[in-house]
Design a protein around this motif. Structure first.
Motif, PDB file in Angstrom:
ATOM      1  N   ALA A 174       7.244  13.721  -1.361  1.00 43.46           N
ATOM      2  CA  ALA A 174       6.599  12.583  -2.036  1.00 43.46           C
ATOM      3  C   ALA A 174       5.116  12.555  -1.668  1.00 43.46           C
ATOM      4  N   ILE A 175       4.263  12.963  -2.597  1.00 40.61           N
ATOM      5  CA  ILE A 175       2.816  13.033  -2.344  1.00 40.61           C
ATOM      6  C   ILE A 175       2.171  11.645  -2.499  1.00 40.61           C
ATOM      7  N   ASP A 176       2.694  10.860  -3.421  1.00 42.26           N
ATOM      8  CA  ASP A 176       2.163   9.507  -3.625  1.00 42.26           C
ATOM      9  C   ASP A 176       3.354   8.581  -3.871  1.00 42.26           C
ATOM     10  N   ALA A 177       3.218   7.317  -3.472  1.00 43.53           N
ATOM     11  CA  ALA A 177       4.310   6.358  -3.679  1.00 43.53           C
ATOM     12  C   ALA A 177       3.728   5.001  -4.044  1.00 43.53           C
ATOM     13  N   GLU A 192      -3.556  12.219   5.896  1.00 45.55           N
ATOM     14  CA  GLU A 192      -2.293  12.930   5.759  1.00 45.55           C
ATOM     15  C   GLU A 192      -2.533  14.429   5.727  1.00 45.55           C
ATOM     16  N   GLU A 193      -1.573  15.206   6.231  1.00 46.65           N
ATOM     17  CA  GLU A 193      -1.689  16.662   6.094  1.00 46.65           C
ATOM     18  C   GLU A 193      -1.786  16.993   4.608  1.00 46.65           C
ATOM     19  N   ALA A 194      -2.679  17.908   4.243  1.00 44.36           N
ATOM     20  CA  ALA A 194      -2.791  18.319   2.844  1.00 44.36           C
ATOM     21  C   ALA A 194      -1.593  19.196   2.538  1.00 44.36           C
ATOM     22  N   SER A 195      -0.844  18.816   1.510  1.00 40.45           N
ATOM     23  CA  SER A 195       0.376  19.568   1.223  1.00 40.45           C
ATOM     24  C   SER A 195       0.083  20.633   0.181  1.00 40.45           C
ATOM     25  N   ASP A 196       0.681  21.814   0.394  1.00 40.83           N
ATOM     26  CA  ASP A 196       0.554  22.893  -0.574  1.00 40.83           C
ATOM     27  C   ASP A 196       1.637  22.727  -1.607  1.00 40.83           C
ATOM     28  N   ILE A 253       7.346   7.673  -7.499  1.00 40.39           N
ATOM     29  CA  ILE A 253       6.798   8.792  -6.741  1.00 40.39           C
ATOM     30  C   ILE A 253       6.050   9.675  -7.732  1.00 40.39           C
ATOM     31  N   ASN A 254       4.717   9.640  -7.673  1.00 40.56           N
ATOM     32  CA  ASN A 254       3.913  10.448  -8.593  1.00 40.56           C
ATOM     33  C   ASN A 254       2.618  10.879  -7.928  1.00 40.56           C
ATOM     34  N   PRO A 255       2.486  12.137  -7.579  1.00 38.32           N
ATOM     35  CA  PRO A 255       3.436  13.199  -7.887  1.00 38.32           C
ATOM     36  C   PRO A 255       4.528  13.348  -6.830  1.00 38.32           C
ATOM     37  N   LEU A 256       5.671  13.845  -7.334  1.00 39.99           N
ATOM     38  CA  LEU A 256       6.695  14.372  -6.452  1.00 39.99           C
ATOM     39  C   LEU A 256       6.405  15.874  -6.413  1.00 39.99           C
ATOM     40  N   ARG A 281       3.903  22.554  -7.923  1.00 35.02           N
ATOM     41  CA  ARG A 281       4.119  21.768  -9.133  1.00 35.02           C
ATOM     42  C   ARG A 281       4.090  20.290  -8.780  1.00 35.02           C
ATOM     43  N   GLU A 282       3.698  19.465  -9.764  1.00 36.10           N
ATOM     44  CA  GLU A 282       3.679  18.018  -9.575  1.00 36.10           C
ATOM     45  C   GLU A 282       4.629  17.375 -10.581  1.00 36.10           C
ATOM     46  N   LEU A 283       5.701  16.773 -10.064  1.00 36.80           N
ATOM     47  CA  LEU A 283       6.696  16.127 -10.921  1.00 36.80           C
ATOM     48  C   LEU A 283       6.500  14.616 -10.893  1.00 36.80           C
ATOM     49  N   HIS A 286       0.828  -1.203   0.000  1.00 38.01           N
ATOM     50  CA  HIS A 286       0.000   0.000   0.000  1.00 38.01           C
ATOM     51  C   HIS A 286       0.865   1.258   0.000  1.00 38.01           C
ATOM     52  N   GLU A 287       0.227   2.363  -0.382  1.00 41.63           N
ATOM     53  CA  GLU A 287       0.906   3.666  -0.407  1.00 41.63           C
ATOM     54  C   GLU A 287       1.514   4.011   0.954  1.00 41.63           C
ATOM     55  N   TYR A 288       0.770   3.796   2.042  1.00 39.34           N
ATOM     56  CA  TYR A 288       1.298   4.203   3.357  1.00 39.34           C
ATOM     57  C   TYR A 288       2.527   3.382   3.738  1.00 39.34           C
ATOM     58  N   TYR A 310      -4.369  -1.622  -3.994  1.00 39.92           N
ATOM     59  CA  TYR A 310      -3.200  -1.935  -4.823  1.00 39.92           C
ATOM     60  C   TYR A 310      -3.440  -1.463  -6.258  1.00 39.92           C
ATOM     61  N   ALA A 311      -3.793  -0.216  -6.449  1.00 33.16           N
ATOM     62  CA  ALA A 311      -4.026   0.271  -7.807  1.00 33.16           C
ATOM     63  C   ALA A 311      -3.893   1.777  -7.822  1.00 33.16           C
ATOM     64  N   GLY A 312      -3.434   2.308  -8.925  1.00 32.69           N
ATOM     65  CA  GLY A 312      -3.374   3.751  -9.098  1.00 32.69           C
ATOM     66  C   GLY A 312      -4.670   4.261  -9.714  1.00 32.69           C
ATOM     67  N   GLY A 313      -4.674   5.531 -10.075  1.00 32.83           N
ATOM     68  CA  GLY A 313      -5.866   6.123 -10.675  1.00 32.83           C
ATOM     69  C   GLY A 313      -6.942   6.433  -9.644  1.00 32.83           C
ATOM     70  N   ARG A 314      -6.548   6.489  -8.363  1.00 33.31           N
ATOM     71  CA  ARG A 314      -7.539   6.705  -7.303  1.00 33.31           C
ATOM     72  C   ARG A 314      -8.099   8.115  -7.341  1.00 33.31           C
ATOM     73  N   GLY A 315      -7.226   9.088  -7.690  1.00 35.75           N
ATOM     74  CA  GLY A 315      -7.649  10.492  -7.713  1.00 35.75           C
ATOM     75  C   GLY A 315      -8.863  10.684  -8.606  1.00 35.75           C
ATOM     76  N   LYS A 316      -8.763  10.149  -9.829  1.00 36.24           N
ATOM     77  CA  LYS A 316      -9.850  10.304 -10.800  1.00 36.24           C
ATOM     78  C   LYS A 316     -11.089   9.507 -10.409  1.00 36.24           C
ATOM     79  N   VAL A 341      -6.705  18.022   5.744  1.00 39.94           N
ATOM     80  CA  VAL A 341      -6.051  16.724   5.511  1.00 39.94           C
ATOM     81  C   VAL A 341      -6.602  16.086   4.233  1.00 39.94           C
ATOM     82  N   VAL A 342      -5.811  15.191   3.652  1.00 36.15           N
ATOM     83  CA  VAL A 342      -6.339  14.359   2.567  1.00 36.15           C
ATOM     84  C   VAL A 342      -6.564  12.957   3.122  1.00 36.15           C
ATOM     85  N   VAL A 343      -7.690  12.377   2.714  1.00 37.00           N
ATOM     86  CA  VAL A 343      -8.032  11.015   3.119  1.00 37.00           C
ATOM     87  C   VAL A 343      -7.924  10.175   1.852  1.00 37.00           C
TER      88      VAL A 343
HETATM   89  P1  GDP Z   1      -3.476   8.276  -7.621  1.00 31.17           P
HETATM   90  O1  GDP Z   1      -4.539   8.967  -8.425  1.00 31.17           O
HETATM   91  O2  GDP Z   1      -3.923   6.897  -7.195  1.00 31.17           O
HETATM   92  O3  GDP Z   1      -2.153   8.264  -8.294  1.00 31.17           O
HETATM   93  O4  GDP Z   1      -3.341   9.092  -6.240  1.00 31.17           O
HETATM   94  P2  GDP Z   1      -2.406  10.328  -5.817  1.00 31.17           P
HETATM   95  O5  GDP Z   1      -1.992  10.151  -4.422  1.00 31.17           O
HETATM   96  O6  GDP Z   1      -1.318  10.553  -6.809  1.00 31.17           O
HETATM   97  O7  GDP Z   1      -3.392  11.554  -5.862  1.00 31.17           O
HETATM   98  C1  GDP Z   1      -3.938  12.065  -7.063  1.00 31.17           C
HETATM   99  C2  GDP Z   1      -3.838  13.562  -7.106  1.00 31.17           C
HETATM  100  O8  GDP Z   1      -4.451  14.116  -5.939  1.00 31.17           O
HETATM  101  C3  GDP Z   1      -2.411  14.094  -7.062  1.00 31.17           C
HETATM  102  O9  GDP Z   1      -1.829  14.156  -8.339  1.00 31.17           O
HETATM  103  C4  GDP Z   1      -2.618  15.464  -6.477  1.00 31.17           C
HETATM  104  O10 GDP Z   1      -3.007  16.370  -7.497  1.00 31.17           O
HETATM  105  C5  GDP Z   1      -3.793  15.290  -5.549  1.00 31.17           C
HETATM  106  N1  GDP Z   1      -3.308  15.167  -4.144  1.00 31.17           N
HETATM  107  C6  GDP Z   1      -3.166  14.058  -3.414  1.00 31.17           C
HETATM  108  N2  GDP Z   1      -2.681  14.337  -2.194  1.00 31.17           N
HETATM  109  C7  GDP Z   1      -2.519  15.679  -2.166  1.00 31.17           C
HETATM  110  C8  GDP Z   1      -2.036  16.599  -1.192  1.00 31.17           C
HETATM  111  O11 GDP Z   1      -1.674  16.297  -0.077  1.00 31.17           O
HETATM  112  N3  GDP Z   1      -2.018  17.927  -1.556  1.00 31.17           N
HETATM  113  C9  GDP Z   1      -2.405  18.338  -2.781  1.00 31.17           C
HETATM  114  N4  GDP Z   1      -2.326  19.634  -3.083  1.00 31.17           N
HETATM  115  N5  GDP Z   1      -2.838  17.519  -3.712  1.00 31.17           N
HETATM  116  C10 GDP Z   1      -2.911  16.202  -3.413  1.00 31.17           C
END
Ligand code: GDP
Ligand code: MN
Length: 390
Positions: free
Chosen positions: A210-213, A98-102, A197-200, A105-107, A4-6, A49-55, A42-44
């Motif tokens: 590292a926002i996601d791993a 997790e604390e929501a990070s400001d 690491i996406n996004p870094l 840019r997303e690398l 898992h990511e954590y 075990y899969a990416g694409g969770r954001g969308k 915070v972000v929850v």
């Molecule tokens: P994935 O869709 O499964 O790859 O999940 P991610 O953890 O990469 O989250 C998807 C998107 O949510 C990221 O590209 C960010 O734009 C956004 N995101 C996730 N966590 C944070 C955070 O802590 N702060 C901010 N600003 N954006 C976040």
């Protein structure tokens, strides 16, 4: 094996890579308490075990501990369907709070084993985030690659090249190079097949985070990483694949068709799946029985086909080299004697001890469809799955 990511983030932190503050929670109540400790948005994040969770709605930005609790109660116990899961999704039993990070840019940064060069390959881009797959397709010039020679190790000039590729400047270049070096160390130490690491993120203060791993590990090296093995979450895996492993069939991959395949050799197994498709059918699985000297694994393969409700026909394609055709044939006969096999079974045998294998099959009196060659076998299996008996 995946984690898992954590868990991947904990490994990053152990190697000195900066991650946001946070913890995993199994209940909404626990999520609320973690959010209260963080004190701020915070972000929850659903842990699957899969990416694409954001969308897919698996990442929720919340402003208060009460909202975090609500988001956790929506996610925990649900199934998340993302473009990387099957249509019935993956079960969510934990969230990362997790604390929501400001980030400004997303690398993108990853290391994987490159099958072309047989070397670790580091990939970086200034266009990280949820659209990275599209970027790779439409503007490949925005993706930078660097193979690493394990004998020499990761070189600072490689780090600088990739860091400039990510659009970093000044002190960030040194910071990024250090981070890449740490990621490579982790990749080697833990026998990863992928560390991503996406996004870094680049924070408003200009630091990297590292926002996601995502991390995958080489199954063949797991024996020397007990700590990683213990992280395995069987709930996230296909139940049939877990079953296959328990029955000693290590190379079984569940697929979406209806023809159960039993083949020896990974290359032949891939070719079988291709040829079935070519003949108008679809394989229910990939299964390489490997080289065996007892018939039990053949019997267990048939147990797998019975456990898979989508199987409508079976194709056995064996080219006996190290594996002996007579042993396989005996396994097939044993399977028919031990179980009620409700679907047609097409058998194509060739190679070592073929005559003895054929004698065993024909003298057993079992009902099977004989195929003369590989192509004939694939065609007959496709016909059989469609209910056309030849
Ligand atoms: P994935 O869709 O499964 O790859 O999940 P991610 O953890 O990469 O989250 C998807 C998107 O949510 C990221 O590209 C960010 O734009 C956004 N995101 C996730 N966590 C944070 C955070 O802590 N702060 C901010 N600003 N954006 C976040
Ligand atoms: Mn991501």
């Amino acid at each position: 094996m995946k984690v898992h990511e954590y868990q991947a983030k904990a490994l990053l932190a152990e190697h000195g890579i900066p991650i946001p503050q946070g913890r995993a929670a199994s209940t909404p109540d626990e999520a609320r308490r973690i959010a209260a400790d963080i004190d701020g948005p915070v972000v929850v994040k659903a842990q699957v075990y899969a990416g694409g969770r954001g969308k897919a709605g698996g990442i929720r930005l919340t402003e208060s501990a009460a909202d975090a609790e609500k988001a956790a109660s929506d996610l925990i116990g649900s199934r998340l369907v993302t473009p990387q899961t099957g249509s019935d999704g993956a079960p969510v039993s934990k969230v990362l709070v997790e604390e929501a990070s400001d980030v400004t840019r997303e690398l993108y940064l990853s290391i994987l084993v490159d099958s072309a060069s047989h070397l670790p390959l580091m990939i970086a881009s200034e266009a990280g985030g949820v659209e990275i797959e599209e970027v790779a397709q439409s503007s490949p010039e925005r993706i930078f690659r660097c193979t690493i020679d394990p004998a020499i190790g990761f070189q600072p000039f490689q780090g600088r090249r990739l860091a400039y590729g990510m659009g970093l400047t000044g002190g960030q270049v040194r910071e990024a190079t250090q981070l890449m070096k740490s990621l490579y160390r982790l990749f080697l130490d833990k026998d990863c097949s992928l560390a991503e690491i996406n996004p870094l993120g680049v924070t408003t203060g200009g630091d990297l985070l590292a926002i996601d791993a995502k991390m995958n590990f080489d199954d063949s090296a797991l024996y020397r990483h007990k700590d990683i093995q213990e992280l395995q979450d069987k709930e996230q895996e296909d139940p049939l694949e877990v079953q296959a492993r328990d029955w000693g069939i290590s190379s079984y991959v569940k697929m979406e068709g209806d023809i159960g395949c039993m083949v020896n050799g990974a290359g032949l197994a891939m070719a079988v799946n291709d040829l079935i498709q070519y003949c108008g059918g679809r394989a229910a699985n990939f299964l390489d029985i490997g080289t065996l000297n007892n018939p039990d694994r053949v019997v267990n393969s048939f147990k797998m086909f019975l456990a898979d409700p989508s199987v409508r026909a079976v194709l056995v394609n064996i080219f006996g080299g190290m594996a002996r055709v007579d042993v396989i044939a005996q396994g097939i006969v044993d399977a028919f004697r031990q179980m009620d096999i409700p679907f047609p079974v097409v058998v194509r045998l060739a190679g070592t001890n073929l005559d003895e294998g054929q004698r065993i099959l024909t003298h057993s009196g079992i009902r099977f469809i004989e195929a003369t060659d590989f192509y004939d076998g694939a065609q007959k299996a496709v016909q059989a799955a469609k209910g056309v008996t030849g």
